[in-house]
Design an enzyme around this catalytic site. Sequence first.
Site, PDB file in Angstrom:
ATOM      1  N   GLY A 137     -34.179  35.266  25.881  1.00 22.92           N
ATOM      2  CA  GLY A 137     -34.252  36.683  25.532  1.00 22.92           C
ATOM      3  C   GLY A 137     -34.888  36.765  24.162  1.00 22.92           C
ATOM      4  N   HIS A 138     -36.102  37.263  24.110  1.00 24.24           N
ATOM      5  CA  HIS A 138     -36.844  37.303  22.854  1.00 24.24           C
ATOM      6  C   HIS A 138     -37.066  38.755  22.453  1.00 24.24           C
ATOM      7  CE1 HIS A 138     -38.583  33.087  23.993  1.00 24.24           C
ATOM      8  NE2 HIS A 138     -37.293  33.071  23.752  1.00 24.24           N
ATOM      9  N   GLY A 180     -25.432  39.753  26.785  1.00 19.48           N
ATOM     10  CA  GLY A 180     -24.656  40.807  26.139  1.00 19.48           C
ATOM     11  C   GLY A 180     -23.396  40.265  25.473  1.00 19.48           C
ATOM     12  N   LYS A 199     -37.298  33.434  17.564  1.00 25.01           N
ATOM     13  CA  LYS A 199     -38.582  32.890  18.018  1.00 25.01           C
ATOM     14  C   LYS A 199     -39.537  34.003  18.433  1.00 25.01           C
ATOM     15  CE  LYS A 199     -36.407  30.410  21.094  1.00 25.01           C
ATOM     16  NZ  LYS A 199     -34.994  30.555  20.665  1.00 25.01           N
ATOM     17  N   ARG A 227     -20.996  38.370  22.815  1.00 28.57           N
ATOM     18  CA  ARG A 227     -21.025  38.210  21.375  1.00 28.57           C
ATOM     19  C   ARG A 227     -21.317  36.752  21.050  1.00 28.57           C
ATOM     20  NH1 ARG A 227     -19.149  41.406  16.997  1.00 28.57           N
ATOM     21  NH2 ARG A 227     -19.092  40.052  15.190  1.00 28.57           N
ATOM     22  N   ARG A 228     -22.264  36.528  20.143  1.00 31.26           N
ATOM     23  CA  ARG A 228     -22.588  35.142  19.791  1.00 31.26           C
ATOM     24  C   ARG A 228     -21.554  34.596  18.814  1.00 31.26           C
ATOM     25  NH1 ARG A 228     -28.572  37.159  18.633  1.00 31.26           N
ATOM     26  NH2 ARG A 228     -29.374  37.199  20.750  1.00 31.26           N
ATOM     27  N   GLN A 261     -35.082  28.718  24.197  1.00 35.52           N
ATOM     28  CA  GLN A 261     -33.881  27.943  23.851  1.00 35.52           C
ATOM     29  C   GLN A 261     -34.132  27.153  22.544  1.00 35.52           C
ATOM     30  OE1 GLN A 261     -34.853  27.506  27.545  1.00 35.52           O
ATOM     31  NE2 GLN A 261     -33.984  29.526  27.569  1.00 35.52           N
ATOM     32  N   THR A 307     -29.097  38.691  24.019  1.00 36.04           N
ATOM     33  CA  THR A 307     -30.091  39.585  24.612  1.00 36.04           C
ATOM     34  C   THR A 307     -29.975  39.584  26.127  1.00 36.04           C
ATOM     35  OG1 THR A 307     -31.492  38.664  22.863  1.00 36.04           O
ATOM     36  CG2 THR A 307     -32.554  40.162  24.408  1.00 36.04           C
ATOM     37  N   ASP A 353     -31.913  31.813  20.000  1.00 34.69           N
ATOM     38  CA  ASP A 353     -31.800  33.134  19.367  1.00 34.69           C
ATOM     39  C   ASP A 353     -32.051  33.094  17.865  1.00 34.69           C
ATOM     40  OD1 ASP A 353     -31.105  34.177  21.876  1.00 34.69           O
ATOM     41  OD2 ASP A 353     -29.003  33.685  21.541  1.00 34.69           O
ATOM     42  N   SER A 399     -38.178  35.165   7.201  1.00 35.55           N
ATOM     43  CA  SER A 399     -38.085  36.472   7.840  1.00 35.55           C
ATOM     44  C   SER A 399     -36.903  37.220   7.233  1.00 35.55           C
ATOM     45  CB  SER A 399     -37.903  36.263   9.342  1.00 35.55           C
ATOM     46  OG  SER A 399     -37.501  37.462   9.947  1.00 35.55           O
TER      47      SER A 399
END
Length: 429
Positions: free
Chosen positions: A40-41, A301, A16, A303-304, A223, A298, A13, A412
């Site tokens: 999930g991108h 769902g 990428k 929370r990271r 990943q 993504t 995450d 970015s």
Amino acid sequence: MANVAVIGAQWGDEGKGKVVDWLASRADIVVRFQGGHNAGHTLVVGGETYKLSLLPSGVVRGKLGIIGNGVVLDPEALLSEIAKVTGQGLSVSPANLRIAENVPLILPLHPALDRAREAARGGDKIGTTGRGIGPAYEDKVGRRAIRLCDLAEPETLSKKLDELLLHHNSLLKGLGAPLFEKQPLFDQLLAWAPQLLPFSEAVWERLDAAKREGKRVLFEGAQAVMLDVDHGTYPFVTSSNTVAGNAAAGAGIGPDAIGMVLGIAKAYSTRVGSGPFPTELHDAIGQGLGDRGREFGTVTGRRRRCGWFDACMVRQGVKIGGVQGLALTKLDVLDGLAELKICTGYRIGGAVMHRLPAAMAAQAAAEPIYEVMEGWAGSTAGARSYAQLPAAAVKYVRRIEELVEAPVVLLSTSPDRDDTITLRDPFAG
Ligand code: GDP
Ligand code: IMO
Ligand code: MG
């Protein structure tokens, strides 16, 4: 051939998808070489957000996308993703998507086993995406996987299903989970055949032709190095090799074609599943990073988990992954913090180490050693040139370059495709 391989340098995450989308404008072909719909991108183009899991991110740029043999492909997930992006105005057909005929398939029994195993692990669970990735790779190396090409041979398919069900139903029974019957699976596979086979081909031939024609190929990793099945925080990892070296085997091309290896790293750290995370923050700063960075998985769902930038770990990822340049993302999320910390090593027991050791208990015990840096009051959000960055932000980026021993070639500063600062063109080698 000036090719580029993009890989995650942390725990996934990192952005990428955005970077691959941005680079795809200068590529001819975008290839996924490992992982599956656990990825999930997220791509933001103008006002539109695209969330891709299996489709190579280049499809948004109208480029040819290839799903290589190193991927594990869930037909249902692919077909529903194609339907979803078609609804967003993109067109996906065999004209712009090709799938390796030897790609192994994820069947409904794989997520069932994945989830049953996680449930059985209880508090020690890996925190997988529950999408059957691990069990599908196990079947591949166990030589019992059903591959895309098998859909064209009903007799082969029938025999292989018997073998697969014997294996899976034994495991599911042991775990107390519901078993699978052959006929519905067989019917499902035959129903998928006409939908999937038009995409199937020997993609190695196409890549070989692309090589001879001097076309630019972008290898899109999923990943990240710290989730690599060999080099990551095992067993809290995914089930494939995520390093750029796997791009060759996972696409069917020689290692000389990989080209420049671009590692993507966030300006801080996040992690979705369970496992060691030395710089994790459990305080208001960690909460703030999660809120500002919108750190929600993504795919899951969930929370990271959030923490400071771990230069020691990224340096390790740079070395193992052969990263030649870094794209540093989400610098804007650090805006407004009075001070920033960068981890430069670990205290483990009484010892100081400058790498994360492989053993589980040692990894779990790693205490970060921090270097403190000044934050910045100004904004980096949406900056499109180095000159627009506050001096302290430039200093932070420079320090990261020194510590991880790789140059930052892209920066970015927002989710939007265009808010990217180029310091060196990765396709220039
Ligand atoms: P991937 O799995 O590496 O492709 O990354 P994800 O797409 O899962 O997660 C990255 C998230 O950060 C997405 O929501 C992106 O839109 C977002 N993102 C990417 N780059 C930036 C950036 O520079 N700044 C901010 N604020 N968000 C970004
Ligand atoms: P992208 O490509 C972040 C994590 C899961 C879990 C571990 C194993 O978007 O960066 P799996 O389902 O693969 O067996 O789960 O790996 N994981 C990811 N974390 N980003 C991803 O992909 C991930 N893909 C898998 O959370 O900890
Ligand atoms: Mg992701």
